[in-house]
Design a protein around this motif. Structure first.
Motif, PDB file in Angstrom:
ATOM      1  N   PRO A  34       0.840  -1.198   0.000  1.00 34.07           N
ATOM      2  CA  PRO A  34       0.000   0.000   0.000  1.00 34.07           C
ATOM      3  C   PRO A  34       0.874   1.247   0.000  1.00 34.07           C
ATOM      4  CG  PRO A  34       0.103  -0.942   2.203  1.00 34.07           C
ATOM      5  CD  PRO A  34       0.806  -1.910   1.291  1.00 34.07           C
ATOM      6  N   TRP A  40      -8.283   4.282   3.378  1.00 38.08           N
ATOM      7  CA  TRP A  40      -8.542   4.258   1.935  1.00 38.08           C
ATOM      8  C   TRP A  40      -7.347   3.743   1.136  1.00 38.08           C
ATOM      9  CZ3 TRP A  40     -13.278   4.097   0.574  1.00 38.08           C
ATOM     10  CH2 TRP A  40     -14.253   4.717   1.360  1.00 38.08           C
ATOM     11  N   SER A  41      -6.144   4.013   1.594  1.00 38.21           N
ATOM     12  CA  SER A  41      -4.967   3.437   0.923  1.00 38.21           C
ATOM     13  C   SER A  41      -4.956   1.928   1.063  1.00 38.21           C
ATOM     14  CB  SER A  41      -3.673   4.026   1.519  1.00 38.21           C
ATOM     15  OG  SER A  41      -3.576   5.397   1.273  1.00 38.21           O
ATOM     16  N   ARG A  43      -7.594   0.016   1.651  1.00 37.50           N
ATOM     17  CA  ARG A  43      -8.740  -0.528   0.910  1.00 37.50           C
ATOM     18  C   ARG A  43      -8.407  -0.648  -0.582  1.00 37.50           C
ATOM     19  NH1 ARG A  43     -14.604  -0.698   1.298  1.00 37.50           N
ATOM     20  NH2 ARG A  43     -15.477  -0.576  -0.807  1.00 37.50           N
ATOM     21  N   ARG A  44      -7.782   0.392  -1.123  1.00 37.17           N
ATOM     22  CA  ARG A  44      -7.415   0.378  -2.544  1.00 37.17           C
ATOM     23  C   ARG A  44      -6.450  -0.760  -2.840  1.00 37.17           C
ATOM     24  NH1 ARG A  44      -6.523   5.271  -2.666  1.00 37.17           N
ATOM     25  NH2 ARG A  44      -4.273   5.291  -2.209  1.00 37.17           N
ATOM     26  N   TYR A  45      -5.457  -0.917  -1.971  1.00 37.30           N
ATOM     27  CA  TYR A  45      -4.472  -1.991  -2.161  1.00 37.30           C
ATOM     28  C   TYR A  45      -5.120  -3.366  -2.030  1.00 37.30           C
ATOM     29  CZ  TYR A  45      -0.682  -5.208  -1.009  1.00 37.30           C
ATOM     30  OH  TYR A  45       0.160  -6.293  -0.972  1.00 37.30           O
ATOM     31  N   LYS A  47      -8.232  -4.197  -2.387  1.00 34.52           N
ATOM     32  CA  LYS A  47      -9.181  -4.477  -3.460  1.00 34.52           C
ATOM     33  C   LYS A  47      -8.462  -5.011  -4.695  1.00 34.52           C
ATOM     34  CE  LYS A  47     -13.050  -2.617  -6.070  1.00 34.52           C
ATOM     35  NZ  LYS A  47     -13.980  -1.475  -6.265  1.00 34.52           N
ATOM     36  N   GLU A  48      -7.341  -4.375  -5.043  1.00 35.08           N
ATOM     37  CA  GLU A  48      -6.578  -4.861  -6.198  1.00 35.08           C
ATOM     38  C   GLU A  48      -6.060  -6.270  -5.948  1.00 35.08           C
ATOM     39  OE1 GLU A  48      -2.790  -3.617  -9.056  1.00 35.08           O
ATOM     40  OE2 GLU A  48      -3.067  -2.603  -7.135  1.00 35.08           O
ATOM     41  N   ASN A  68     -16.672  -6.923  -1.292  1.00 32.51           N
ATOM     42  CA  ASN A  68     -17.090  -5.527  -1.232  1.00 32.51           C
ATOM     43  C   ASN A  68     -17.993  -5.212  -0.051  1.00 32.51           C
ATOM     44  OD1 ASN A  68     -16.026  -4.240  -3.873  1.00 32.51           O
ATOM     45  ND2 ASN A  68     -16.906  -6.167  -4.560  1.00 32.51           N
TER      46      ASN A  68
END
Length: 350
Positions: A34, A40-41, A43-45, A47-48, A68
């Motif tokens: 991340p 949010w950082s 979560r973004r990592y 999710k990918e 999700n």
């Protein structure tokens, strides 16, 4: 008969002679990181990472609502806390990013006498991306590309997804470089020697002699192995070769698997359960190494040096130590350069 240059042919079209060429690119690729430890950082990592079909093979209709609706709601905070405990505050980045960058720089320095080789690094998840790494190397004139997934043991969820992502990038390109990928190296003598050296050097600095040495590998759902993934066999190959290289000390070596996720059965024996059972059975002195990781990361620094240590001491153990990964040590770089030079044969002069 030599023909005169046909410069007029390039007046209104692409001029291939304006493109840099003649170089060989080497791209070191690790799992990912991340960019920060905030919700949010993370979560973004995550999710990918957890959207990768190589990592999670569950039916998408079942997995998407779980990912999700539950996982990406609750897990970012917990994972962020784990990352914060090991974060490189000086550089404001994860240790994995710090080490992978250092590995690439030292490999480049070691291969510096070969002017045709350009070394870069990327992450499968997060930044810098594999696509950006491929683009950067091509812009520097790399007509040939060696991709190095930094996993000694092959798994579809690690090595294969790196290769997939490289292939996906190349599919978008009109002018593709020639491509090679570094295969897994579970029994490579240089790698095994480096691991053995790291163990003996670490033990020499301890004030105790371990009763047990655990080789903890990242886990994998058992179902993946049942489908034909060679990962478990290659982990055992590494342990067997390391045990032989250690001589009498190898009798203390045991193999376990860590980092399981979800309710499915994963490869056993589990590291955390084994650590607890050994402590309960009276083992007082333990050392753990993580041979499947080329660089220290949250799984080695937080899960092993943190959680496993705590489990051991809470259940009766007295002395515990974790051995760093090979990282950018002299032996670690020697392994990487050895494998790169081996795989570049035919592309570079002996």
């Amino acid at each position: 008969m030599n023909e005169a240059p046909r410069t007029e042919a390039f007046s209104d079209t692409f001029d291939c002679r304006s493109v840099a060429y003649g170089k060989i690119g080497v791209l070191l690729v690790n799992l990912g990181t991340p960019d920060d430890t905030d919700y949010w950082s993370m979560r973004r990592y995550l999710k990918e990472f957890l959207s990768d079909r190589r990592v999670i093979e569950v039916n998408r209709l079942l997995w998407w609502p779980i990912l999700n609706g539950i996982v990406l709601t609750t897990r970012p905070s917990k994972s962020g806390e784990a990352y914060r405990s090991i974060w490189n505050e000086e550089l404001d980045e994860s240790p994995l990013r710090t080490v992978t960058r250092a590995q690439a720089e030292k490999v480049a320095d070691t291969l510096g006498h070969r002017e045709e080789i350009v070394v870069d690094w990327a992450m499968r998840y997060g930044t810098p991306s594999i696509a950006s790494g491929v683009e950067a190397l091509i812009k520097q004139g790399c007509e040939k590309l060696l991709v190095f997934p930094l996993y000694p043991q092959y798994a579809a969820a690690t090595t294969a997804t790196v290769n997939d992502t490289v292939f996906d990038k190349l599919k978008t390109m009109r002018w593709q470089p020639a491509l090679r990928t570094v295969p897994p190296y579970p029994k490579d003598p240089v790698y095994i020697e480096a691991l053995a050296n790291s163990i003996t050097a670490h033990l020499a600095d301890l004030d105790f002699e371990p009763e047990v040495i655990l080789a903890s590998y990242h886990g994998l759902p058992k179902e993946y192995v049942d489908k034909g993934d060679p990962y478990q066999c290659q982990c055992m190959d590494t342990s067997d070769a390391l045990r032989e290289a250690l001589g009498p000390l190898g009798d203390a070596l045991k193999t376990t698997f860590q980092s399981r996720f979800g309710r499915a059965e994963w490869l056993q024996p589990y590291t955390d359960k084994t650590v607890e059972a050994l402590a309960r059975d009276g083992v007082k002195r333990m050392v753990i190494l993580t041979p499947g990781f080329a660089a220290d990361c949250v799984e080695t620094l937080e899960e092993i040096d943190g959680e496993a240590r705590e489990i051991f001491l809470e259940h009766g153990g007295e002395q515990f130590s974790s051995i760093p990964c090979l990282n950018d040590s002299d032996d670690g770089i020697r392994v990487l350069v050895h494998l790169i030079e081996r795989e570049l044969k035919g592309w570079i002069d002996e």
